[in-house]
Structures are given as structure tokens and as C-alpha cells.
Scaffold this motif. Structure first.
Motif, mmCIF file in Angstrom:
data_model
loop_
_atom_site.group_PDB
_atom_site.id
_atom_site.type_symbol
_atom_site.label_atom_id
_atom_site.label_comp_id
_atom_site.label_asym_id
_atom_site.label_seq_id
_atom_site.Cartn_x
_atom_site.Cartn_y
_atom_site.Cartn_z
ATOM 1 N N GLN A 125 -97.674 -77.813 -23.382
ATOM 2 C CA GLN A 125 -98.048 -77.643 -21.975
ATOM 3 C C GLN A 125 -98.033 -76.162 -21.589
ATOM 4 O O GLN A 125 -97.541 -75.779 -20.526
ATOM 5 C CB GLN A 125 -97.115 -78.445 -21.057
ATOM 6 C CG GLN A 125 -97.120 -79.942 -21.349
ATOM 7 C CD GLN A 125 -96.183 -80.725 -20.445
ATOM 8 O OE1 GLN A 125 -96.273 -80.637 -19.218
ATOM 9 N NE2 GLN A 125 -95.277 -81.488 -21.039
ATOM 10 N N SER A 126 -98.556 -75.345 -22.483
ATOM 11 C CA SER A 126 -98.545 -73.891 -22.275
ATOM 12 C C SER A 126 -99.624 -73.467 -21.281
ATOM 13 O O SER A 126 -100.806 -73.772 -21.490
ATOM 14 C CB SER A 126 -98.779 -73.165 -23.602
ATOM 15 O OG SER A 126 -97.797 -73.530 -24.549
ATOM 16 N N PRO A 127 -99.244 -72.757 -20.223
ATOM 17 C CA PRO A 127 -100.253 -72.294 -19.261
ATOM 18 C C PRO A 127 -101.030 -71.085 -19.781
ATOM 19 O O PRO A 127 -102.182 -70.874 -19.403
ATOM 20 C CB PRO A 127 -99.423 -71.915 -18.029
ATOM 21 C CG PRO A 127 -98.074 -71.553 -18.575
ATOM 22 C CD PRO A 127 -97.869 -72.435 -19.779
ATOM 23 N N THR A 128 -100.384 -70.279 -20.636
ATOM 24 C CA THR A 128 -101.042 -69.087 -21.185
ATOM 25 C C THR A 128 -100.691 -68.922 -22.653
ATOM 26 O O THR A 128 -99.709 -69.482 -23.132
ATOM 27 C CB THR A 128 -100.605 -67.804 -20.441
ATOM 28 O OG1 THR A 128 -99.190 -67.618 -20.610
ATOM 29 C CG2 THR A 128 -100.950 -67.870 -18.958
ATOM 30 N N ARG A 129 -101.514 -68.152 -23.333
ATOM 31 C CA ARG A 129 -101.207 -67.713 -24.699
ATOM 32 C C ARG A 129 -101.506 -66.232 -24.745
ATOM 33 O O ARG A 129 -102.646 -65.811 -24.549
ATOM 34 C CB ARG A 129 -102.042 -68.482 -25.726
ATOM 35 C CG ARG A 129 -101.778 -68.029 -27.168
ATOM 36 C CD ARG A 129 -102.468 -68.904 -28.184
ATOM 37 N NE ARG A 129 -101.825 -70.201 -28.327
ATOM 38 C CZ ARG A 129 -100.769 -70.443 -29.095
ATOM 39 N NH1 ARG A 129 -100.216 -69.460 -29.777
ATOM 40 N NH2 ARG A 129 -100.264 -71.658 -29.161
#
Length: 325
Positions: free
Chosen positions: A91-95
Motif C-alpha cells: 500500500q505504498s503511496p510513493t516510490r
């Protein structure tokens, strides 16, 4: 070549060809797929994996540039598929500071696009006409999934051994780098002895990559795009804490073990575990391990003989150990 920038410059034409091939193979008649993928491909990342394929192929004397590029592109597409799926799972919002597909669109679209990358990688590797390369790509997804499942399984246990840790990172991270050197070696028609050398080197390379990644989790770093202690939030115990738990003061180690059994940890508890790992020498041990693995990897490459120009691959290894993101 003495630095990573020199290697990138030397490989720039090859990487441009590989990126163009990836864009071509991912092109679709569906406007939404093109929009999602087009935006995704604007951020190339480090592209260590295609670089590994190219450098291995060059080291071993590959002559067929088209086969090398197809091999590298297929590896990079499969790697990106794993990242896209990981972002959904985590559930990563950014990388690395860039919004993920699941954030910009949703999980449904992210999973489908990840699957599209996988299928495109398989289609492309078939064009090499090399059954060994096809086997490598087909097996890689299985190894990556096994590594992640191993980690999830071990997160439910009270502790994890160093041996189990190495098994996990060998599957979930190092297997991808092993696949890179296999693809480069196949493109060069390398013999079995050289293939074995490259596989052993790549295994250590991948372990170094993951250990350095795990070290990052114990320190604040906005550039990484993930919060400090994120691994512990997910129940992942990595090398610094594994060492601290088995080598630190017994009473304190038991206290930390009990803390881990609580399952969901708050920020204060995570900070306690991180501080303990640092104070008990876990970070120092991880860096010592990196140096040892680096020396072993260099010794393995030396088996190729004095005429083999292994400097670029060793420079790449030094870079992933020294990197700050």
C-alpha cells in the motif's frame, strides 16, 4: 572506469536502445494502458539490472547486441512488474518520491499493469530463441514470489535466524541479479564454468544490495520514499536486529524478543527496537558483512583470469554498497 557515472556513460547507447525496446513492447491499442505505462516509464530508476546484463555480456564476449538488449529489457520489465505488485501489497503511496500506480489510479489497475509487464517480458524473451533465457525469466517470477512468501511466513514467527534471512534475500532479491548474469552469459554463449562464476558473483551482489537496503530502514531518509522502521511495521526482522538479538545482552535481548511478539508495533516500540539494534552492534555487523561479501565476490570474479576486465562489475558492486538511496 572508476565510478558509476563512467559506467553509465559507457552504457548510455545500450540503455537507450533497451528503454526504447521496452516502450515499444509495452505499447498498446488501449489508451488507459498507454497513459499509465507512459507516465510510469518517465521514471527509469537506477536500471542496475539491465546494466548487469550488458556488463556480463561484454565481459564474456557477446557479439549479438540485439539478443543482449532483448534479454536486458525482459529482465527490466519483470523487475518493474514486481515493484508495481509490491507497491500494491505494501500500500505504498510513493516510490523514491514518485506517486505509485496504485496511488494515481487504484490497486485494480496497478495489478493489471503489473501483469501486462510480466506477459510482455515473456513475449520479448521468446524473441531471443534461447530456451535457457526463457527458462530464466519463467523461473524468476516463481523465485521472487517464494522470497516474499517466505518473508510473510517468517513475520508470523517470534524470531528469525540469520540462515533463514539469507534464504529469504537470496530468493526475493539476489535471484534477480543471478538472472541478469545468466541472461548476459547466455547471450555471450559462455561455457558452464564461466556461467557458474557469474552466478556465484551475482548471488553475493544481490545479498549486498538487500543488506544495504535493510540498513536504510534503521535511519531517517526522505529520499528513499519509505519511513524508518517500515520493515518492522510489516513484521520483517532484518540482519542488524537479528544480530543484536543473538549477540546483545541476554536480558535485553529477551525484552526485545517479547516486544516483537506483540505483533502490531507503535512508533515508540519500533524506535526502541531500532535503537537496540544500533546500540548492540547490529549496524556495524551489517557493514562488516558487506565488506566480507564484497571481498568474496571479487575473489570469485578473479577466477575468470587476469585478462578479464572485471572492473565495471566490481565498481557496480562498490556503488550499491556505498549508495545512500
Amino acid at each position: 572506469m572508476t565510478d558509476i557515472q563512467s559506467i553509465r556513460r559507457s552504457l548510455a547507447p545500450d540503455l537507450e536502445s533497451i528503454n526504447a525496446l521496452i516502450a515499444e513492447r509495452l505499447s498498446s491499442t488501449n489508451p488507459l494502458i498507454n497513459e499509465v505505462i507512459g507516465r510510469y516509464l518517465t521514471h527509469k530508476g537506477k536500471q542496475l539490472r539491465p546494466m548487469m546484463v550488458i556488463l556480463t555480456a561484454r565481459l564474456l564476449g557477446a557479439a549479438d547486441t540485439g539478443k543482449v538488449n532483448a534479454s536486458a529489457a525482459s529482465i527490466e520489465m519483470l523487475h518493474n512488474a514486481s515493484l508495481i505488485h509490491d507497491d500494491v501489497i505494501d500500500q505504498s503511496p510513493t516510490r523514491h518520491g514518485v506517486a505509485t500506480i496504485n496511488t494515481m489510479w487504484d490497486n485494480h489497475i496497478a495489478v493489471l499493469v503489473g501483469d501486462y509487464f510480466v506477459s510482455s517480458a515473456l513475449q520479448l524473451v521468446i524473441s531471443t530463441g534461447d530456451l535457457r533465457a526463457i527458462e530464466t525469466i519463467a523461473s524468476l517470477g516463481r523465485l521472487l514470489s517464494t522470497g516474499e512468501m517466505d518473508q510473510i511466513h517468517n513475520a508470523t514467527n517470534l524470531s528469525i535466524s540469520e540462515a533463514a534471512y539469507y534464504e529469504i534475500i537470496s530468493h526475493k532479491t539476489a535471484s534477480l541479479f543471478v538472472a541478469c548474469v545468466e541472461m548476459g552469459a547466455y547471450a555471450a554463449e559462455a561455457d558452464t564454468a564461466k556461467l557458474d562464476i557469474m552466478r556465484r558473483f551475482a548471488m553475493l551482489f544481490g545479498q549486498c544490495f538487500q543488506i544495504k537496503d535493510d540498513i536504510f530502514d534503521y535511519f531517517k531518509s526522505d529520499s528513499l520514499g519509505k519511513p524508518t522502521g517500515n520493515d518492522l511495521r510489516e513484521g520483517k526482522v532484518t540482519l542488524p536486529l537479528i544480530y543484536a538479538l543473538s549477540h546483545g545482552p541476554s536480558e535485553k535481548s529477551r525484552e526485545m524478543d517479547l516486544l516483537l511478539t506483540r505483533g502490531s508495533l507503535d512508533d515508540a516500540e519500533i524506535a526502541t527496537l531500532i535503537n537496540y539494534a544500533i546500540e548492540a552492534g547490529g549496524i556495524d555487523y551489517a557493514y562488516t558483512t558487506l565488506r566480507d561479501l564484497r571481498d568474496r565476490a571479487a575473489a570469485i570474479l578473479a577466477e575468470l583470469g587476469p585478462d578479464a576486465d572485471t572492473t565495471p562489475l566490481l565498481t557496480l558492486l562498490d556503488y550499491i554498497i556505498a549508495r545512500d538511496n
